[in-house]
Each structure stands twice: as C-alpha cells, then as structure tokens.
Design an enzyme around this catalytic site. Structure first.
Site, PDB file in Angstrom:
ATOM      1  N   GLN A 177       2.075  -1.596 -96.591  1.00 47.40           N
ATOM      2  CA  GLN A 177       1.657  -0.451 -97.413  1.00 47.40           C
ATOM      3  C   GLN A 177       0.151  -0.448 -97.683  1.00 47.40           C
ATOM      4  O   GLN A 177      -0.361   0.467 -98.317  1.00 47.40           O
ATOM      5  CB  GLN A 177       2.414  -0.469 -98.749  1.00 47.40           C
ATOM      6  N   THR A 235      12.090  -6.513 -73.379  1.00 49.40           N
ATOM      7  CA  THR A 235      10.999  -5.775 -72.740  1.00 49.40           C
ATOM      8  C   THR A 235      10.171  -5.033 -73.784  1.00 49.40           C
ATOM      9  O   THR A 235      10.720  -4.394 -74.677  1.00 49.40           O
ATOM     10  CB  THR A 235      11.566  -4.795 -71.688  1.00 49.40           C
ATOM     11  N   CYS A 320      20.064   4.882-106.125  1.00 45.79           N
ATOM     12  CA  CYS A 320      21.239   5.715-106.369  1.00 45.79           C
ATOM     13  C   CYS A 320      21.813   6.326-105.092  1.00 45.79           C
ATOM     14  O   CYS A 320      23.010   6.478-104.955  1.00 45.79           O
ATOM     15  CB  CYS A 320      20.885   6.816-107.348  1.00 45.79           C
TER      16      CYS A 320
END
Lengths: 378, 123
Positions: A177, A235, A320
């Site tokens: 991130q 591969t 949720c």
C-alpha cells in the site's frame, strides 16, 4: 449514472501505457522464457528489463528481485520461507497474507499491538525480540486505515541488535500500500525482504515481487522447476511481469500532493457536515490516498450499498460482506468498539481521482447517513 | 446497480415501508448484538390474537434492513401462532434471493418476531 471509483486500496485500473507495454507479450512475443530459441530469449530479455526497473525503484540489485504471482505469495515466502520456523514478531494490524502464514509457521509468533492512532511504537517491537527470533515482519502502510509504520526506524534498530547476534534477525515489510507514494529504497528502510504488488500501482493483477537482500536464504513454499531461483516455480507470467515493470517505472511520488489535498478535503468536509463521525487512524502518519471514517448509528455495508447505488464505489472496514461476521481486526486493534468498527467506511483515492468526484461523494453522503440513522433509530 | 442483492432486497433496503419506532406497541423484540453488526427492534401491535401492525428499527447491513421490512409485512394480519412459524425459506422466497452469507439476517429478523411475541404473551 456517473461511476466514481474510490477503492484504490483494493485495486487500481491498469494504465494505458502499461497495457501498451504488455500487449506484444500475449500473441506476438509469447515465448516461454525457459526456451533456448529466440522466442524464449525475447521473453527472458523482457523479464530482465522489468526486473531492472523494479530493482531501480528499490535501490536494489537485479538479482535481489524475484517475481511472484501475487503479493500474498511474496509474503508467504517471507514468513514461511525466510523465518526458518523461528520466532516471528509482527503487528496486530497486518494483512491476512502475513497473519495467516504466521499461523501456519512451525515457530511461535508475537503480534505487537498498535497505538489508538494505528501506529506501532518501535520500542514495543524491539521488546518482543527474543534469542530465537528469526524474522520481524511489519507492513509499511496499513491497508484499511492507511497508517504509515516507522519501517526505517525499526530497520535501523534491528540492524543495531544484529551487530551483537550470530544469527541475524531478518526484517520484512509488506510495502503493497506504500509504493505509490512513499520511498521503498531498501537501504533507507534497512529491510532484508520487501513485498510489492502489481495491481495496487496501476499495473496488472496476478503479479507481485519480493526483494530478497543478497545473502539472505529463502526456502521455496511451492516446488517445481527453477524459475525465479526456484522460489516461484511455474512458467513466468511474462505480460504481467512486463506490466509490473512498466507500472513501477511510472510511479511518481509527486502525484501524492494533489491526492493528499483531495483526501484532506474529504476528511474535513465529511467530519464537519455530518455529526458522529471520527477518523480512524492517525491523520499525520497517513498515506495520501486513504480515508477511513467511523459513523455512529449506521452499519458500513448498508452505507457501501447506498453509495454504490449512487455510482460511488468504496469499501467497508467491516468483514460483513465476507463469511466472517466479526468486525475488522485492524479497527478493533486501534480500540474501536464492535459497533463503531461495523460502522466504518474506507474511501481510497487514486491518482486519477478528480475534485468533481470528491465533491460528488461529499454531497451524496449526508442524506444517506440521515436516512440510515432514521432506519436504525440511532 | 449492485448485482450482489436481488432487486427485491434493494427496493426494500432503499425504501422500507415498515421502519420506525411504534410508540403504542404492545411488545417489542430486541435481538442481535454489536459483535455481528446487526441490531434489530421488532414492534408489534396485537388485536384479537392477530398482529394488527408491525414495524422495525434496524442498525445493520442492507440485508438486515430488507429482511426486517419483509418480516414486518409478512406478519401483519397473521395470528401470533402463524407469525412465529414463518420460515427463513419463505422470507428468502419473498425476497426472490438472498446471498447465502446473509441468510442469518433473515434468521435474526425471525428471532425478533419470536422475541416480540414472547414478550407480548409474557405480559
């Protein structure tokens, strides 16, 4: 209806320039890099070029970069392949791609708690280090609340500890991130292992990379032929690797300034126009594109669905929508109640996000919150 | 529009007809908990052994709101015995479809009805 994508922490669109770079490697230059003929060698050269770009971005040597099929695979290699069954120190807010391999590790694992701001304290990490510790793994930026962890400081401190140790502790960071906006220079960060993902940086899905400092031994977690030093048997996904190289090459940290301005606008306007809203995670130690807000009296998924029906794509802080009903471990780790954790929303901006899009979100959100609070009576 | 939920679920979530506190309710069933994310209140008004009217207040996901709404509609006009014998399947059928992971929302709404009836009968 206009579609507005504000879920860049989940995935990013592949840039046109990246697609162009990848295109020839599907049918025209399709060779298997393991083949000795020119079709194969063309593919080898393409992978080498991509590896050079990733190495350059990391301030690393080319032979220190291994391509994988995902960041999850790179994290598995770090935890299961590098820790050697020793004690692992990690944080309580890691991605499941680190926490779940930790559960599978034969060694013991210590999860270091974070502050209510969602940031680790260096000393809290260091005090968990034991004589049998072999790996410290801390994410650079949290994927839910966007908080930036003190990686360079931890790396430096581990370096000091290692001076007095025969068996060196390895330091890994999941930088998935962070890569769009923060330096991932491995010397600056003092890391031995670093994970990148292709699809979070405007590159393709199905490709990741692991930086492995020269001299560090990593064992395979999957077995097959000798592709990628035997650490990623199978591969090579040539087009994806080429795309990842191009995406890394085009990372431009300067884009973070405008993204941060829009992020701050979202935080300021929503917290002032709606009551009972709090920002999850530190505002200062935060990646430029992440907003994570807790709304009293509403549940995150109903908020997500309401925004989706207005064409705005965001994400919940709650699990949720998945099979788990328990709230996000990250939000609980920063001390949110179950109810506030369920009422949290992640809005993650991108380099292509416009002011108009952000304004649209800011205007659509208050009536949605009002309606859902009427239904909940809270 | 979301493909995750059926049109029926979305319609009930976006425009529920039975939401709101019922000030003169004969009983209210409180179910759910903050851990799972859904908290429901089912209000009933009873006349001559039948549910004359029903309403709900729900803090929860879209499915929790839609199932609360549909259960209130389904019990209205029914005897208390009929109201407590409604099944999850009947609710899912009425909603056309409900994602498998959301069937517990239907169960919770039914629990809310049973709790309200229990409260009423315990009076």
């Amino acid at each position: 209806m206009k579609k507005i994508y504000l879920d860049h922490a989940a995935t990013t669109p592949v840039k046109e320039s990246v697609i162009e770079e990848m295109q020839p490697f599907f049918s025209e230059r399709f060779g298997n890099p393991s083949s000795v003929h020119r079709f194969g060698q063309e593919a080898v050269m393409a992978i080498d070029k991509a590896r050079k770009k990733v190495a350059h971005f990391l301030g690393a040597k080319e032979r220190e970069v291994v391509f994988t099929s995902s960041a999850t695979e790179a994290n598995n290699l770090s935890v299961l392949g590098a820790a050697g069954g020793g004690h692992v120190v990690t944080s309580s807010i890691e991605h499941s791609a680190v926490l779940n391999p930790c559960k599978m590790s034969s060694g013991s694992v210590t999860q270091v708690p974070v502050s209510s701001e969602g940031v680790l304290r260096v000393e809290d990490v260091l005090k968990e280090i034991r004589s049998d510790t072999t790996l410290v793994s801390v994410m650079y930026v949290n994927n839910e609340i966007g908080t930036v962890q003190p990686i360079a400081e931890i790396g430096k401190a581990i370096g000091e500890i290692n001076k007095k140790r025969k068996k060196k502790i390895l330091f890994h960071t999941d930088a998935v991130q962070a890569a769009n906006y923060l330096s991932c220079d491995v010397s600056e960060l003092s890391v031995d292992l670093l994970t990148l993902s292709g699809h979070k940086i405007y590159g393709p899905k199905g490709v990741g990379a692991l930086y492995i400092r020269e001299g560090v031994t990593v064992s395979p977690v999957m077995y097959g032929a000798s592709h990628e030093r035997g650490l990623h048997p199978g591969t090579e996904n040539v087009p994806a690797i080429v795309g990842m190289g191009k995406a890394v090459e085009e990372i431009d940290f300067r884009k973070g300034e405008e993204v941060k301005r829009l992020r701050d606008k979202v935080i300021d306007e929503i917290t002032s126009s709606i009551s009972g809203v709090t920002l999850n995670g530190s505002r200062e130690k935060r990646i430029p594109n992440n907003v994570n807000l807790a709304f009293e009296g509403v549940e995150g998924e109903s908020l997500l669905i309401s925004l989706d029906s207005e064409g705005i794509a965001v994400s919940t802080g709650s699990a949720c929508a998945s099979h788990s009903l328990s709230p996000s471990h990250v939000l609980l780790a920063i001390g949110l109640s179950d109810r506030m954790a369920h009422g949290s929303l992640r809005i993650s901006l991108g380099n292509e996000t416009t002011e108009e899009e952000v304004d649209h979100l800011i205007s659509k959100l208050p009536p949605i919150i009002k309606r859902l609070r009427e239904i909940s009576g809270r | 529009m979301s493909k995750y939920y059926s049109k029926e679920v979305m319609d009930r979530f976006m425009s529920p007809k039975y939401f709101g506190e019922m000030k003169d309710a004969d009983a209210v069933g409180l179910v759910g908990n903050p851990r799972c994310g859904d908290e429901m209140e089912v209000y009933i008004k009873v006349r001559e052994g039948k549910v004359e009217s029903a309403s709900f207040r729900t803090l929860g996901c879209a499915a929790a709101i839609a199932t609360s709404d549909v259960v209130c509609e389904m019990i209205t006009g029914k005897s208390l015995e009929e109201a407590v014998s409604i099944t999850e399947k009947e609710m899912v059928d009425k909603l056309k479809d409900l994602p498998h992971v959301k069937v517990h929302c239907a169960s919770l709404a039914l629990e809310g009805v049973k709790e309200a009836v229990k409260k009423y009968e315990g009076k």
